[in-house]
Design a protein around this motif. Sequence first.
Motif, PDB file in Angstrom:
ATOM      1  N   UNK A 211       0.861  -1.101  -0.241  1.00  0.00           N
ATOM      2  CA  UNK A 211       0.009  -0.155  -0.029  1.00  0.00           C
ATOM      3  C   UNK A 211       0.840   1.169  -0.062  1.00  0.00           C
ATOM      4  N   UNK A 212       1.903   1.262   0.699  1.00  0.00           N
ATOM      5  CA  UNK A 212       2.661   2.638   0.831  1.00  0.00           C
ATOM      6  C   UNK A 212       3.604   2.656  -0.337  1.00  0.00           C
ATOM      7  N   UNK A 213       4.020   1.282  -1.060  1.00  0.00           N
ATOM      8  CA  UNK A 213       4.632   1.495  -2.144  1.00  0.00           C
ATOM      9  C   UNK A 213       3.960   2.223  -3.105  1.00  0.00           C
ATOM     10  N   UNK A 214       2.640   1.478  -3.465  1.00  0.00           N
ATOM     11  CA  UNK A 214       1.857   2.132  -4.380  1.00  0.00           C
ATOM     12  C   UNK A 214       1.352   3.593  -4.242  1.00  0.00           C
ATOM     13  N   UNK A 215       1.375   4.000  -2.872  1.00  0.00           N
ATOM     14  CA  UNK A 215       1.080   5.524  -2.965  1.00  0.00           C
ATOM     15  C   UNK A 215       2.159   6.157  -3.095  1.00  0.00           C
ATOM     16  N   UNK A 216       3.271   5.555  -2.891  1.00  0.00           N
ATOM     17  CA  UNK A 216       4.527   6.524  -3.396  1.00  0.00           C
ATOM     18  C   UNK A 216       4.702   6.605  -4.875  1.00  0.00           C
ATOM     19  N   UNK A 217       4.356   5.399  -5.675  1.00  0.00           N
ATOM     20  CA  UNK A 217       4.485   5.549  -6.917  1.00  0.00           C
ATOM     21  C   UNK A 217       3.337   6.344  -7.596  1.00  0.00           C
ATOM     22  N   UNK A 218       2.336   6.388  -7.012  1.00  0.00           N
ATOM     23  CA  UNK A 218       1.377   7.522  -7.299  1.00  0.00           C
ATOM     24  C   UNK A 218       1.922   9.094  -7.358  1.00  0.00           C
ATOM     25  N   UNK A 219       2.372   9.330  -6.038  1.00  0.00           N
ATOM     26  CA  UNK A 219       2.935  10.552  -5.760  1.00  0.00           C
ATOM     27  C   UNK A 219       4.160  10.847  -6.652  1.00  0.00           C
ATOM     28  N   UNK A 220       4.944  10.079  -6.776  1.00  0.00           N
ATOM     29  CA  UNK A 220       6.036  10.143  -7.806  1.00  0.00           C
ATOM     30  C   UNK A 220       5.413  10.438  -9.079  1.00  0.00           C
ATOM     31  N   UNK A 221       4.903   9.597  -9.622  1.00  0.00           N
ATOM     32  CA  UNK A 221       4.044   9.957 -11.048  1.00  0.00           C
ATOM     33  C   UNK A 221       3.431  11.326 -11.109  1.00  0.00           C
ATOM     34  N   UNK A 222       2.928  11.681 -10.006  1.00  0.00           N
ATOM     35  CA  UNK A 222       2.021  13.046 -10.035  1.00  0.00           C
ATOM     36  C   UNK A 222       3.069  14.282 -10.279  1.00  0.00           C
TER      37      UNK A 222
END
Length: 268
Positions: A211-222
């Motif tokens: 969950x935290x990995x996916x959230x960081x992936x989303x923020x990085x792509x943003x």
Amino acid sequence: MTENPYRLAANTATIETDTGNGSIEDFFVTRDTCDAGLHFEPHRHDTDELMWARAGRLDLHVDGRNLSLHHGHMAWIPAQVTHAATLLGEGELMCMFSGTALRPTGERWRQPHVVAASPLMATLVQHLRDLERPRRERRRARELLTELIATSEVREDTLAIPRDSRAATIAHELLANPADQRTLVELAESAAISPRTLARIYIGETGLTLGKWRNRARLNHSLTLLARGESIEEVAAGVGYRTTSSFIETFRKNFGVTPAAYRRRFLT
């Protein structure tokens, strides 16, 4: 268009005497662009390298780690360190190669690591690619870039890609589609693995829960979408947030600024 930045795999940087001031220019910047990905096999250089994905996502394998980098990262790779890289999708990769005598002092610079790419650092990298600039000007710009690298914070928001092939496949799917809403159970099922095993792999091999990995992936792509000038609402939806307000709050907590403030850094 490709200007292969890895032509120095077995050679030092080109050394040219500056007849105008008697100095030596032992650095240069190269640029690669691609429409559908570009891969560089494991190799090493006699020069230090600063690698920056101006556009697109860069997968970097170095020092036994697989990292996913975006335009807010610059990877420092010392001479003789073996590495491989893949620029994914439509992207642009810029690299500065320089003699080891030009590197900042300290043990930190003998190890590969990732630093924060400020707008000024990005501008200097692009500026140094212009060979028509006077050598003195290029040297001063390179000295400023080196100073900024030396004082730039080491980035800890890089994403490690799991070594396990099943978990790595999921990682690449989530990076390619940050808005993916599949649950842990659904992701595990797609990879023919149990949810408990998948969760354990992510913690053990990336240091983060899925969950935290996916959230960081989303923020990085943003960050990439914001730098392109997309609206906050478009970015929030594009990386999988159900409401714009939740995206803004999560972004601010993680990066210390609002998405709008971050976007202004690249549009002014």
